[in-house]
Design a protein around this motif. Structure first.
Motif, PDB file in Angstrom:
ATOM      1  N   GLU A 125       0.835  -1.201   0.000  1.00  0.00           N
ATOM      2  CA  GLU A 125       0.000   0.000   0.000  1.00  0.00           C
ATOM      3  C   GLU A 125       0.872   1.254   0.000  1.00  0.00           C
ATOM      4  O   GLU A 125       1.778   1.410   0.831  1.00  0.00           O
ATOM      5  CB  GLU A 125      -0.915   0.008   1.216  1.00  0.00           C
ATOM      6  N   LEU A 126       0.610   2.139  -0.942  1.00  0.00           N
ATOM      7  CA  LEU A 126       1.328   3.399  -1.039  1.00  0.00           C
ATOM      8  C   LEU A 126       0.338   4.547  -0.876  1.00  0.00           C
ATOM      9  O   LEU A 126      -0.855   4.403  -1.139  1.00  0.00           O
ATOM     10  CB  LEU A 126       2.044   3.508  -2.393  1.00  0.00           C
ATOM     11  N   GLY A 127       0.845   5.698  -0.490  1.00  0.00           N
ATOM     12  CA  GLY A 127      -0.034   6.844  -0.289  1.00  0.00           C
ATOM     13  C   GLY A 127      -0.567   7.421  -1.582  1.00  0.00           C
ATOM     14  O   GLY A 127      -1.548   8.166  -1.573  1.00  0.00           O
ATOM     15  N   TYR A 128       0.075   7.090  -2.713  1.00  0.00           N
ATOM     16  CA  TYR A 128      -0.347   7.602  -4.010  1.00  0.00           C
ATOM     17  C   TYR A 128      -0.293   6.460  -5.013  1.00  0.00           C
ATOM     18  O   TYR A 128       0.693   5.715  -5.063  1.00  0.00           O
ATOM     19  CB  TYR A 128       0.574   8.741  -4.451  1.00  0.00           C
ATOM     20  N   GLN A 129      -1.342   6.306  -5.794  1.00  0.00           N
ATOM     21  CA  GLN A 129      -1.381   5.276  -6.824  1.00  0.00           C
ATOM     22  C   GLN A 129      -0.987   5.899  -8.164  1.00  0.00           C
ATOM     23  O   GLN A 129      -1.746   6.680  -8.738  1.00  0.00           O
ATOM     24  CB  GLN A 129      -2.782   4.658  -6.913  1.00  0.00           C
ATOM     25  N   PRO A 130       0.190   5.580  -8.668  1.00  0.00           N
ATOM     26  CA  PRO A 130       0.693   6.259  -9.865  1.00  0.00           C
ATOM     27  C   PRO A 130       0.009   5.789 -11.139  1.00  0.00           C
ATOM     28  O   PRO A 130      -0.465   4.662 -11.243  1.00  0.00           O
ATOM     29  CB  PRO A 130       2.172   5.873  -9.878  1.00  0.00           C
ATOM     30  N   GLN A 131      -0.007   6.682 -12.111  1.00  0.00           N
ATOM     31  CA  GLN A 131      -0.407   6.326 -13.461  1.00  0.00           C
ATOM     32  C   GLN A 131       0.851   6.054 -14.277  1.00  0.00           C
ATOM     33  O   GLN A 131       1.825   6.811 -14.198  1.00  0.00           O
ATOM     34  CB  GLN A 131      -1.196   7.464 -14.121  1.00  0.00           C
ATOM     35  N   LEU A 132       0.820   4.964 -15.059  1.00  0.00           N
ATOM     36  CA  LEU A 132       1.934   4.613 -15.928  1.00  0.00           C
ATOM     37  C   LEU A 132       1.446   4.656 -17.375  1.00  0.00           C
ATOM     38  O   LEU A 132       0.413   4.071 -17.703  1.00  0.00           O
ATOM     39  CB  LEU A 132       2.478   3.222 -15.604  1.00  0.00           C
ATOM     40  N   PHE A 133       2.201   5.325 -18.232  1.00  0.00           N
ATOM     41  CA  PHE A 133       1.816   5.505 -19.627  1.00  0.00           C
ATOM     42  C   PHE A 133       2.847   4.833 -20.527  1.00  0.00           C
ATOM     43  O   PHE A 133       4.055   5.100 -20.398  1.00  0.00           O
ATOM     44  CB  PHE A 133       1.732   6.992 -19.971  1.00  0.00           C
ATOM     45  N   GLU A 134       2.380   3.960 -21.416  1.00  0.00           N
ATOM     46  CA  GLU A 134       3.285   3.323 -22.367  1.00  0.00           C
ATOM     47  C   GLU A 134       3.417   4.241 -23.585  1.00  0.00           C
ATOM     48  O   GLU A 134       2.757   4.060 -24.603  1.00  0.00           O
ATOM     49  CB  GLU A 134       2.771   1.943 -22.777  1.00  0.00           C
ATOM     50  N   GLN A 135       4.273   5.228 -23.443  1.00  0.00           N
ATOM     51  CA  GLN A 135       4.436   6.261 -24.457  1.00  0.00           C
ATOM     52  C   GLN A 135       5.894   6.708 -24.510  1.00  0.00           C
ATOM     53  O   GLN A 135       6.582   6.722 -23.486  1.00  0.00           O
ATOM     54  CB  GLN A 135       3.566   7.488 -24.134  1.00  0.00           C
ATOM     55  N   SER A 136       6.335   7.083 -25.703  1.00  0.00           N
ATOM     56  CA  SER A 136       7.635   7.725 -25.833  1.00  0.00           C
ATOM     57  C   SER A 136       7.489   9.203 -25.491  1.00  0.00           C
ATOM     58  O   SER A 136       6.382   9.763 -25.511  1.00  0.00           O
ATOM     59  CB  SER A 136       8.168   7.581 -27.258  1.00  0.00           C
ATOM     60  N   MET A 137       8.601   9.849 -25.192  1.00  0.00           N
ATOM     61  CA  MET A 137       8.552  11.275 -24.873  1.00  0.00           C
ATOM     62  C   MET A 137       8.052  12.097 -26.045  1.00  0.00           C
ATOM     63  O   MET A 137       7.395  13.124 -25.867  1.00  0.00           O
ATOM     64  CB  MET A 137       9.936  11.769 -24.455  1.00  0.00           C
ATOM     65  N   GLN A 138       8.365  11.655 -27.262  1.00  0.00           N
ATOM     66  CA  GLN A 138       7.956  12.395 -28.454  1.00  0.00           C
ATOM     67  C   GLN A 138       6.447  12.341 -28.671  1.00  0.00           C
ATOM     68  O   GLN A 138       5.912  13.114 -29.466  1.00  0.00           O
ATOM     69  CB  GLN A 138       8.655  11.854 -29.700  1.00  0.00           C
ATOM     70  N   GLU A 139       5.756  11.417 -27.983  1.00  0.00           N
ATOM     71  CA  GLU A 139       4.318  11.217 -28.196  1.00  0.00           C
ATOM     72  C   GLU A 139       3.531  11.353 -26.894  1.00  0.00           C
ATOM     73  O   GLU A 139       2.430  10.806 -26.767  1.00  0.00           O
ATOM     74  CB  GLU A 139       4.076   9.825 -28.807  1.00  0.00           C
ATOM     75  N   LEU A 140       4.059  12.060 -25.940  1.00  0.00           N
ATOM     76  CA  LEU A 140       3.406  12.149 -24.640  1.00  0.00           C
ATOM     77  C   LEU A 140       1.994  12.706 -24.756  1.00  0.00           C
ATOM     78  O   LEU A 140       1.755  13.730 -25.391  1.00  0.00           O
ATOM     79  CB  LEU A 140       4.227  13.036 -23.698  1.00  0.00           C
ATOM     80  N   ASP A 141       1.079  12.009 -24.123  1.00  0.00           N
ATOM     81  CA  ASP A 141      -0.318  12.440 -24.073  1.00  0.00           C
ATOM     82  C   ASP A 141      -0.886  11.982 -22.736  1.00  0.00           C
ATOM     83  O   ASP A 141      -1.492  10.923 -22.621  1.00  0.00           O
ATOM     84  CB  ASP A 141      -1.100  11.858 -25.249  1.00  0.00           C
ATOM     85  N   THR A 142      -0.678  12.770 -21.713  1.00  0.00           N
ATOM     86  CA  THR A 142      -1.114  12.455 -20.356  1.00  0.00           C
ATOM     87  C   THR A 142      -2.111  13.516 -19.906  1.00  0.00           C
ATOM     88  O   THR A 142      -2.320  14.512 -20.603  1.00  0.00           O
ATOM     89  CB  THR A 142       0.088  12.438 -19.396  1.00  0.00           C
ATOM     90  N   PRO A 143      -2.742  13.345 -18.742  1.00  0.00           N
ATOM     91  CA  PRO A 143      -3.621  14.403 -18.234  1.00  0.00           C
ATOM     92  C   PRO A 143      -2.909  15.732 -18.031  1.00  0.00           C
ATOM     93  O   PRO A 143      -3.539  16.789 -17.997  1.00  0.00           O
ATOM     94  CB  PRO A 143      -4.121  13.827 -16.900  1.00  0.00           C
ATOM     95  N   GLY A 144      -1.566  15.682 -17.887  1.00  0.00           N
ATOM     96  CA  GLY A 144      -0.783  16.909 -17.786  1.00  0.00           C
ATOM     97  C   GLY A 144      -0.932  17.606 -16.457  1.00  0.00           C
ATOM     98  O   GLY A 144      -1.421  17.058 -15.471  1.00  0.00           O
ATOM     99  N   GLY A 145      -0.478  18.860 -16.416  1.00  0.00           N
ATOM    100  CA  GLY A 145      -0.571  19.656 -15.208  1.00  0.00           C
ATOM    101  C   GLY A 145       0.432  19.283 -14.136  1.00  0.00           C
ATOM    102  O   GLY A 145       0.245  19.623 -12.954  1.00  0.00           O
ATOM    103  N   TYR A 146       1.509  18.596 -14.516  1.00  0.00           N
ATOM    104  CA  TYR A 146       2.488  18.157 -13.513  1.00  0.00           C
ATOM    105  C   TYR A 146       3.269  19.346 -12.960  1.00  0.00           C
ATOM    106  O   TYR A 146       3.576  20.307 -13.672  1.00  0.00           O
ATOM    107  CB  TYR A 146       3.437  17.133 -14.116  1.00  0.00           C
ATOM    108  N   ALA A 147       3.619  19.235 -11.672  1.00  0.00           N
ATOM    109  CA  ALA A 147       4.315  20.320 -10.987  1.00  0.00           C
ATOM    110  C   ALA A 147       5.821  20.255 -11.165  1.00  0.00           C
ATOM    111  O   ALA A 147       6.523  21.212 -10.825  1.00  0.00           O
ATOM    112  CB  ALA A 147       3.975  20.285  -9.496  1.00  0.00           C
ATOM    113  N   ALA A 148       6.320  19.137 -11.701  1.00  0.00           N
ATOM    114  CA  ALA A 148       7.761  18.985 -11.931  1.00  0.00           C
ATOM    115  C   ALA A 148       7.981  17.729 -12.771  1.00  0.00           C
ATOM    116  O   ALA A 148       7.109  16.853 -12.854  1.00  0.00           O
ATOM    117  CB  ALA A 148       8.524  18.877 -10.611  1.00  0.00           C
ATOM    118  N   ALA A 149       9.164  17.661 -13.394  1.00  0.00           N
ATOM    119  CA  ALA A 149       9.534  16.473 -14.159  1.00  0.00           C
ATOM    120  C   ALA A 149      11.029  16.234 -14.005  1.00  0.00           C
ATOM    121  O   ALA A 149      11.803  17.183 -13.829  1.00  0.00           O
ATOM    122  CB  ALA A 149       9.175  16.633 -15.631  1.00  0.00           C
TER     123      ALA A 149
END
Length: 284
Positions: A125-149
């Motif tokens: 059990e973790l405090g946050y359940q991550p989303q994993l995307f099978e995507q290359s960086m050139q094709e990123l399509d995530t919900p976005g809005g990240y505070a850092a990378a």
């Protein structure tokens, strides 16, 4: 991942005396030089990070390097939801989740993402359940809005074509909130010395043994490393499967990395040199 396929980029000194003359090539730490007659024949070709490679990588480098992990955790502390767009087997992602960070990840390799999912399942059990995307960086399509990378271990250099690298940075920036910090670890160009021809390393778990033979070339003009790797999977001493691959990694001088980030629209770019390597820091 950067680099030899198993992404061991952190610049560490080589513990193997046979490699003392070329320990500055971090991906070869712990490998031994072999002769051409020992080069195994592969039975099939696979893309980067195939099943055997992912298994080898996970056995050889199951944990994030301690110095690098501490540095990234300190740099990203209190930032909110973080994105690792080349997360591979999840050795940074899972370790940071265990420390209370909120981290999502992406990677184009199905076998490597499966390793990441396995780590997550084993973590409980973790405090946050991550989303994993099978995507290359050139094709990123995530919900976005990240505070850092962040992209650790020099993995960004695996996107070796200049146009693709620029597209990757542009797509990454589009997934971030305005002003979000971006941390990208990179590998410096190598001095003009004679490179070794071939190297070998073996990892073992129970009755399973995986042998990697890696042959490397370096083009000084383009600053590209080219790796020709063959993996042999043995069960009870018998070879049951092989994978072979060829891939490239681009090295960057600090000013070149700064220019790449500027062209992608990033600002406030600073080049850091912590104990484990070189990191470009910028804001989206």
């Amino acid at each position: 991942m950067a680099g030899v396929l198993f992404r061991v980029m952190a610049p560490v000194s080589c513990p193997t005396p046979a490699l003392a003359g070329w320990a500055w090539i971090p991906r070869f730490a712990g490998l031994s030089i072999v002769r051409g007659s020992q080069w195994p024949r592969a039975s099939q070709n696979v893309g980067m990070y195939g099943e055997i490679c992912a298994q080898f990588y996970d056995l050889d480098k199951p944990y994030a390097p301690a110095l690098a992990l501490e540095w990234y955790c300190e740099a990203l502390k209190g930032r909110g939801r973080v994105f690792e767009p080349m997360c591979g087997s999840g050795r940074f992602l899972v370790a940071m989740l265990k420390r209370g960070f909120e981290v999502d990840g992406a990677d184009p390799s199905t076998p490597m993402l499966q390793r990441c999912r396995d780590k997550l399942a084993a973590a409980g059990e973790l405090g946050y359940q991550p989303q994993l995307f099978e995507q290359s960086m050139q094709e990123l399509d995530t919900p976005g809005g990240y505070a850092a990378a962040f992209i650790p271990s020099g993995s960004f250099g695996l996107i070796f074509e200049p146009a693709a690298a620029q597209a990757a940075l542009t797509h990454l920036r589009s997934q971030l909130s305005s002003g979000a910090p971006v941390l990208i670890e990179f590998e410096l160009p190598h001095p003009e010395i004679n490179w070794p021809g071939e190297a070998v390393k073996t990892v073992t778990q129970g009755g399973t043994q995986i042998r990697l033979v890696s042959r490397v070339e370096y083009d000084f003009a383009s600053q590209l490393e080219t790796y020709h790797n063959v993996y042999e999977l043995k069960q009870s001493g018998t070879v049951v499967q092989t994978e072979d691959e060829t891939f490239k990694l681009r090295c960057y001088a600090p000013d070149e990395m700064r220019t790449e980030l500027e062209k992608a629209g990033c600002r406030d770019i600073v080049i850091d040199h912590p104990d484990f390597g070189w990191v470009a820091r910028a804001h989206a």
